[in-house]
Design an enzyme around this catalytic site. Structure first.
Site, mmCIF file in Angstrom:
data_model
loop_
_atom_site.group_PDB
_atom_site.id
_atom_site.type_symbol
_atom_site.label_atom_id
_atom_site.label_comp_id
_atom_site.label_asym_id
_atom_site.label_seq_id
_atom_site.Cartn_x
_atom_site.Cartn_y
_atom_site.Cartn_z
ATOM 1 N N TYR A 146 0.840 -1.114 0.064
ATOM 2 C CA TYR A 146 0.029 -0.146 0.025
ATOM 3 C C TYR A 146 0.927 1.227 0.001
ATOM 4 C CZ TYR A 146 -3.722 -3.184 1.532
ATOM 5 O OH TYR A 146 -4.748 -4.194 1.549
ATOM 6 N N HIS A 150 0.780 -11.755 1.148
ATOM 7 C CA HIS A 150 -0.153 -11.236 0.308
ATOM 8 C C HIS A 150 -0.572 -11.759 -0.872
ATOM 9 C CE1 HIS A 150 -1.028 -6.810 -0.935
ATOM 10 N NE2 HIS A 150 -2.218 -7.569 -1.262
#
Length: 395
Positions: free
Chosen positions: A148, A208
């Protein structure tokens, strides 16, 4: 203080709608016969009037509007902050209590260059401001990730929020680059995340994406860090059934407790979800609101009208009613609050069944294309299908 007063004659007396920057959320009903007053919640009118006032009196940037809106949050009796602060918890298989709702930080203050559907314009608010506002609203689960690109901003908001660390639930995700590079890169990334978030441990840390040929060893490195107290739990993200089976068959010692995948009525992969439930793995839902792109869906609007709820609240309620962890995100305070109001009503079975029907073959094909694209994203095999599982459980 700017105040708007509207009076409407009724059979029993007068209804007066009062809106101001300090008291914008009350519907006051006056009875002529008894001269008694009672405060009733009237959220839709309150929010609309408040936003109108902010636009007129405080024109300017989105950030300035957000600050003005925040100044009135303490007076918002239509939203009980405690309902969010003390939201329902889901007990994970290791005994950890996971909040049923969280605040996502993807594309807040920073948009990764390799993000899917990356926007070209700059974010209107920093991640620090957004997370600070979310915590003030009552969110306690903050969902973060290396990818992010905003963990330093998020960490500053966490450090300055005044909430004891043990009352927060912080999660992070290990990106594909470090997964491919191996143990040293993974350890370095974990330490960087802890430093950026200004904490000495995370409640939950996820892989992830299941990078082919590397995700199993990466998970075993996380097991070592778990043993050192860096996290309270380890989980997965974007794992297909077959990725999990590969991991499970590798003799791991710390079972994953979560799998974070996209879940909403428009991508409801029942066989995958049922499989992970049988494995006692809790599903976290991202894109539960489909990025706000389906709010005009006529049936969704119709169901919302039935319950006097917004489309976002119907989607959120569907998610939590299914037992998934709901992780909405927004840069706007009124939407943060709107998104959180999903625990004080239930959808009838007929409406749940209607929402369950909306996943199309096209949606499943899109999911499969994204899976194949992202498992190698930002690795030396980016743009190829090298090592990618071509047969996975799609639905």
């Amino acid at each position: 203080c700017v105040t708007l007063l509207f009076c409407f004659p009724t059979k029993g007396g007068l209804i007066m709608k009062i809106s101001s920057l300090s008291a914008f959320n009350f519907l006051v009903v006056s009875s002529v016969r008894t001269s008694s007053y009672r405060l009733l919640h009237h959220r839709e009118t309150a929010i609309g009037l408040r936003n109108s006032l902010i636009r007129r009196k405080y024109p300017g940037s989105a950030a300035s509007k957000t600050k003005v809106a925040m100044s009135s949050l303490n007076d918002m009796n239509t939203f009980n902050k405690n309902d969010l602060t003390h939201c329902p918890k889901i007990t994970l298989k290791n005994g950890l209590h996971h909040p049923a709702i969280g605040f996502g930080t993807y594309k807040l203050g920073f948009i990764p260059a390799s993000a899917s559907s990356a926007a070209s314009s700059s974010p209107s608010i920093t991640a620090e401001e957004a997370v600070s506002n979310a915590i003030k609203c009552g969110y306690r689960f903050i969902e973060c990730a290396q990818f992010y690109g905003n963990e330093q901003q998020v960490g500053k908001a966490i450090a300055e929020c005044g909430i004891p660390r043990e009352q927060l639930f912080l999660s992070g995700k290990l990106w594909t680059t470090a997964i491919e590079q191996g143990a040293d890169a993974i350890r370095a990334q974990v330490e960087e995340t802890l430093s950026d978030l200004r904490t000495d441990y995370l409640d939950l840390y996820l892989i992830h994406w299941p990078v082919p040929g590397h995700h199993v060893q990466a998970y075993k490195t996380l097991e070592e860090l778990y043993a050192q107290g860096k996290f309270k739990a380890i989980g997965l993200s974007n794992y297909a059934v077959e990725d999990y089976q590969e991991l499970k068959d590798s003799n791991i010692s710390v079972p994953p407790v979560v799998n974070q995948i996209e879940i909403n009525p428009f991508l409801y992969r029942r066989n995958t979800i049922d499989f992970f439930k049988k494995e006692d793995i809790v599903l976290q839902s991202y894109r539960g609101l489909r990025d706000g792109k389906v709010f005009s869906h006529p049936t969704l609007v119709k169901i919302g009208s039935k319950y006097k709820r917004t489309p976002a609240q119907i989607l959120g309620r569907w998610c939590v009613q299914k037992g998934f962890v709901y992780v909405p995100k927004s840069a706007h305070i009124d939407r943060m609050i709107e998104n959180a109001q999903v625990f004080d009503f239930c959808l009838q079975e007929e409406d749940m069944e209607e929402l369950d029907k909306w996943t199309t073959p096209e949606a499943l094909n899109t999911f499969l294309e994204l899976y194949r694209e992202f498992v190698n994203k930002c690795t030396s095999k980016d743009g190829t299908l090298d090592g990618v599982k071509m047969k996975i459980t799609v639905d």
